[in-house]
Motif scaffolding. Structure first.
Motif, PDB file in Angstrom:
ATOM      1  N   HIS A  46       0.911  -1.269   0.001  1.00 60.01           N
ATOM      2  CA  HIS A  46       0.161   0.000   0.091  1.00 60.01           C
ATOM      3  C   HIS A  46       0.823   1.151   0.105  1.00 60.01           C
ATOM      4  O   HIS A  46       0.602   2.059  -0.782  1.00 60.01           O
ATOM      5  CB  HIS A  46      -0.815  -0.087   1.277  1.00 60.01           C
ATOM      6  N   CYS A  47       1.670   1.348   1.005  1.00 61.28           N
ATOM      7  CA  CYS A  47       2.849   2.569   1.142  1.00 61.28           C
ATOM      8  C   CYS A  47       3.900   2.328   2.023  1.00 61.28           C
ATOM      9  O   CYS A  47       4.064   1.162   2.508  1.00 61.28           O
ATOM     10  CB  CYS A  47       2.034   3.646   1.440  1.00 61.28           C
TER      11      CYS A  47
ATOM     12  N   TYR B 277       1.457   7.599  11.802  1.00 59.69           N
ATOM     13  CA  TYR B 277       1.379   7.543  10.501  1.00 59.69           C
ATOM     14  C   TYR B 277      -0.125   7.205  10.262  1.00 59.69           C
ATOM     15  O   TYR B 277      -0.529   6.129  10.384  1.00 59.69           O
ATOM     16  CB  TYR B 277       2.516   6.649   9.675  1.00 59.69           C
TER      17      TYR B 277
ATOM     18  N   LYS C 106      -1.906   8.180   3.900  1.00 53.21           N
ATOM     19  CA  LYS C 106      -0.624   7.973   3.542  1.00 53.21           C
ATOM     20  C   LYS C 106       0.183   9.157   4.029  1.00 53.21           C
ATOM     21  O   LYS C 106       1.092   9.729   3.058  1.00 53.21           O
ATOM     22  CB  LYS C 106      -0.517   7.728   2.162  1.00 53.21           C
ATOM     23  N   GLN C 107       0.054   9.902   5.254  1.00 54.06           N
ATOM     24  CA  GLN C 107       0.816  10.677   5.793  1.00 54.06           C
ATOM     25  C   GLN C 107       0.931  10.670   7.129  1.00 54.06           C
ATOM     26  O   GLN C 107       0.010  10.111   7.946  1.00 54.06           O
ATOM     27  CB  GLN C 107       0.477  12.060   4.984  1.00 54.06           C
TER      28      GLN C 107
END
Lengths: 209, 694
Positions: free
Chosen positions: B527-528, B561, B566-567
């Motif tokens: 995913h990330c 996170y 995604k941050q």
């Protein structure tokens, strides 16, 4: 002075004793006979010793041999299958175990029909004893060397309990020795001591019933 | 086990204090420092090898588990490769990427006592029991036997290469020999004195030797002397009596101006190459400092650039910074003692109240006890039912367990060694326990670096080679392979942490290269990736409600996170902007577990070896001027004042030597403690030392 000399030199001045010829002859014969007897005795003693040793060896050999049942089993098996080669092997005196086994095995593998080989159970492994144990003992010996140099005789070692107790004694908050403060420490030892105390008291009948 | 009632401003908790995990650490046998990568390799008596990152707060990056009858005696770095040798006669190379043994070759010299590589990185020399020094050439993928030096009559206990690589000094029984490497012949034979008194009857063992570039040979022997020899003449220059027992280890610094010696008594003595008269050039080795940080024999010392690292039979790694080499006083310059491993050894089946304890050779499953009644804060509650040991599972074979886990429902147990992985189904009625081994496992599940169950116990995640994670589904019929999660790019380093989300959608993995990858379990794709931070991740967890990944690092920094966005979250950015309180950052043990409280979504529960902390994300963060440990103060204030004074970090220091903390669904905490004193009572015997007033 003459009397004194007489006394001291009496053995020299006197006439030699009369000894009969027979007496001396018998003495001489006796001594010869004694010598012969002694030699014979020695020989017999050695013979006994040798005989005893031989007996001991026979017994040890017998012990080394397989029990009678197994030998009979080996004897019967080749008899069942063949007549020719069987006669040669079986009636030979069982002298040493390994060679006998080998002979029988050779006959078995040579003449018997192929049997389904028995396989070992899954968790078994085949390994040579000499390889395994030699390596292990070297490592064990090396570990023992280090153990004896660091913890063996000649080293001044104490117990952990004493180390901790001393720390407590000199520490900021002084307390009792660890053996008393920490109940878990040496619990089995304390239990054993308690039991032996009870036994002693019962034995000595220190407490009246 | 005790149950205490812990009530404070952070909330009321019933605490199960668990002390029946008899964890025994293994003594340290050898140390090897790699100057270029700043890693310290530590070999333990049970054969396990650990790699610590010296500049990342000595975080235990890699652990390679040991095995029975290993007898490891020495470690050596050759470039970035790590080799060890032991009493089993073999030289082992380690695969540090996958954290396992690469291969072992037999040196055919009997037990090996020492291994050392030359400075050029081309050869390895081993000292054997049969009296030979064997040289091995280090090739690209293997080592190859080159030749033996002249065989001697007694065993070779220690070796040291001259920095040029042309000569090698060997410490043996009663003597030291200097060999010419090219010809293999002995140049000098120096006899070590057996000392006076009772030691005259025993041979003098030269436990360690160091060869300096100016030709001085320094030895430490069993009589307790540190002797300096000259290799040109083969004679004794000076001898220092350091202790009345043995000097077991020596280490010289990189620029050869400082030497440290470790003894059986537990003291480390430093010698420095200084001139006695100021501004004069004639330098000599002078005894300067004494460090008393150990209680038992010190088997290994290493001098790194700014500190002295020592380890021995008391199983703690002590890092003592040398204050004359440090410019700035910071957390990195404090005395550091590492007692417990930086990995979780306890896993908990929350829904059924079971705990799984991981020992090197077996696993133990316990059921927690029950208490009744309410009490005042800090008091002990009456224990209605004692905790009981339900199961002891012994490992088949000689390898030690690398990782283990129990599923949250308590129905599955899995463990992995270096060579096998075993899965068991557990049935637990009130009094009956039955366990069945799942024999048909998917072939990919052969060995795992880390294991994790999904929150509904339906899937097993196994971290294996190349930073990938295998997924297997668990059901009544057994275990089936579902798929593999592979990172998009990046390193192949082994994964040491796994965290699964509560809703079963996400999985996070952290590897030794500080990479944290997040995978989508429904699509089985990456995913990330979280931006790489300079310090390693020590603990992480995914929040059940917000699906935010909370990470704790070895330098005590924390990040949050958001997986879906995604941050980093706003709270995390605020923490970074404001900075953490000094007391938090200066803690010297890493946080090993991150938990969340379903009843209080803004709470994050962390623990390290000495404290338990609840971070309340709804409260303001403390700045440097606020009192950090303010729980006691808050108790004495009124309700109004409390609201204004309290900050986000609520620290409880009631529990010591904590191995693990878990939060159970019934709002009770389980704290697994292993008092250091209990460990100390089971260590090997120490030397008797006479102290004043005892």
């Amino acid at each position: 002075m003459s009397e004194l000399t007489l006394q001291f030199e009496s053995s020299d001045d006197e006439l030699p004793e009369e000894v009969a010829f027979d007496a001396s002859k018998s003495v001489a014969l006796k001594s010869v006979k004694d010598a012969l007897d002694a030699a014979k005795r020695e020989k017999n003693l050695l013979k006994e010793k040798r005989r005893k040793k031989q007996q001991l060896f026979q017994e040890q050999k017998k012990r080394k041999l397989l029990p009678q049942e197994l030998l009979e089993e080996f004897d019967t098996k080749p008899q069942k299958q063949t007549d020719l080669s069987a006669n040669k092997g079986i009636y030979k005196k069982v002298s040493t175990k390994p060679s006998h086994n080998n002979k029988v095995k050779e006959q078995e593998t040579g003449t018997m029909p192929k049997k389904t080989p028995k396989s070992l159970p899954v968790s078994y492994r085949v390994m040579r004893i000499k390889d395994e144990s030699a390596a292990k003992t070297l490592q064990q010996r090396a570990t023992d060397f280090v153990q004896s140099r660091l913890y063996g005789p000649g080293t001044k070692r104490t117990t952990n309990a004493e180390l901790l107790s001393l720390k407590k004694k000199r520490g900021a908050s002084q307390g009792a020795a660890v053996e008393f403060a920490n109940k878990k420490l040496g619990a089995c030892k304390k239990a054993r001591i308690k039991r032996s105390n009870k036994r002693f008291i019962r034995q000595q009948k220190l407490i009246p019933f | 086990m005790m149950s205490t009632d812990l009530r404070s401003a952070m909330g009321e908790f019933k605490v199960h204090r668990v002390r029946f995990f008899d964890y025994m650490p293994s003594g340290i046998r050898a140390l090897a420092f790699n100057q270029d990568t700043e890693r310290m390799a530590v070999a333990r008596m049970d054969g396990s090898v650990e790699v610590f990152h010296c500049s990342d707060r000595f975080f235990q990056e890699k652990i390679i588990p040991g095995r029975e009858q290993c007898g490891i005696e020495g470690l050596s770095w050759v470039g970035e490769r790590l080799f060890s040798a032991g009493l089993n006669g073999g030289i082992t190379e380690y695969d540090l990427t996958n954290q396992k043994v690469k291969y072992t070759i037999d040196a055919y010299g009997g037990p090996i006592w020492t291994i050392t590589g030359n400075q050029q990185g081309t050869h390895l020399a081993v000292g054997c029991e049969d009296g030979t020094v064997k040289l091995f050439e280090v090739n690209e993928d293997q080592i190859q036997f080159e030749r033996n030096l002249d065989r001697q009559k007694s065993r070779i206990i220690s070796l040291s290469w001259h920095p040029s690589g042309s000569k090698i000094a060997a410490g043996m029984m009663d003597m030291i020999q200097v060999f010419n490497v090219e010809t293999g012949h002995s140049i000098h034979r120096m006899l070590a004195d057996r000392g006076a008194g009772t030691s005259r009857s025993k041979e003098c063992v030269v436990w360690s030797v160091v060869y300096l570039s100016d030709g001085t040979i320094i030895t430490g022997d069993s009589v307790g002397m540190v002797k300096l020899w000259d290799d040109q003449t083969g004679t004794l220059i000076k001898s220092h009596n350091v202790t009345k027992c043995d000097v077991l280890a020596l280490s010289v610094s990189q620029n050869e101006d400082s030497l440290v010696a470790g003894t059986s008594e537990g003291i480390v003595v430093q010698f420095q190459f200084v001139s006695m008269v100021l501004e004069k050039d004639d330098k000599e080795w002078v005894r300067t400092r004494t460090f008393r940080n150990h209680t038992h024999d010190i088997r290994a010392v290493a001098e790194i650039t700014t500190a002295v690292v020592s380890g021995g039979m008391d199983a703690q790694l002590v890092v003592r910074p040398l204050l004359d080499k440090i410019e700035v006083r910071s957390a990195a310059s404090a005395l550091r003692k590492i007692h417990f491993p930086h990995r979780r050894l306890v896993s908990c089946a929350r829904k059924s109240g079971l705990m799984l304890f991981q020992y090197p050779g077996h696993l133990e499953l316990w059921r927690l006890g029950e208490s009744e009644g309410k009490g005042t804060p800090g008091s002990s509650l009456f224990v209605k039912r004692n905790p009981e040991k339900l199961l002891q599972l012994k490992v088949k074979g000689e390898d030690h367990i690398r990782c283990s886990a129990v599923s949250p429902c308590g129905g599955w147990i899995v463990y992995s060694t270096a060579s096998t992985l075993r899965l068991y189904r557990l049935h637990c009625d009130n009094n009956n326990i039955s366990i069945t081994k799942i024999s048909k496992l998917p072939k990919v599940l052969s060995s795992a670096n880390q294991l994790c169950f999904s929150s509904d116990s339906s899937h097993l995640f196994s971290a294996s080679a190349q930073s990938s994670v295998h997924i297997a589904s668990l059901s009544q019929s057994g275990c089936k392979f579902v798929g593999t999660l592979k990172p998009k790019s990046g390193s192949h380093q082994a994964i040491h942490l796994l965290a699964a989300s509560e809703d079963g959608k996400w999985l996070a993995s952290a590897n030794s290269d500080h990479e944290v990858h997040i995978y989508n379990l429904q699509t089985q794709k990456a995913h990330c990736t979280v931006p790489v931070y300079s310090s390693a991740v020590t603990a992480m967890g995914i929040h059940p409600a917000t699906n935010c990944l909370f990470m704790m690092h070895a330098d005590q920094q924390m990040f949050e996170y958001s997986i879906e966005q995604k941050q980093y979250t706003d709270w995390s950015r605020t923490v970074q902007r404001k900075g953490l309180h000094r007391f938090w950052v200066e803690r010297d043990t890493p946080c090993l577990n991150v938990m969340f409280n379903p009843q209080n979504p803004s709470h994050v529960i962390l623990h390290d070896m000495y404290m338990l902390c609840i971070i309340d994300q709804s409260l303001p963060l403390p700045d440097d001027k606020t009192q950090f440990y303010n729980q006691l103060t808050l108790k004495s204030l009124t309700e109004e004042q409390r609201k204004s004074q309290s900050h986000a970090f609520k620290v409880c220091k009631t529990f010591k030597d904590i191995l693990c903390v878990e939060l159970m669904p019934d709002q009770s905490l389980v704290v697994v403690e292993r008092p250091l004193e209990d460990i100390a009572t089971q260590l090997p015997a120490p030397i008797k030392q006479k102290k004043f007033a005892t």
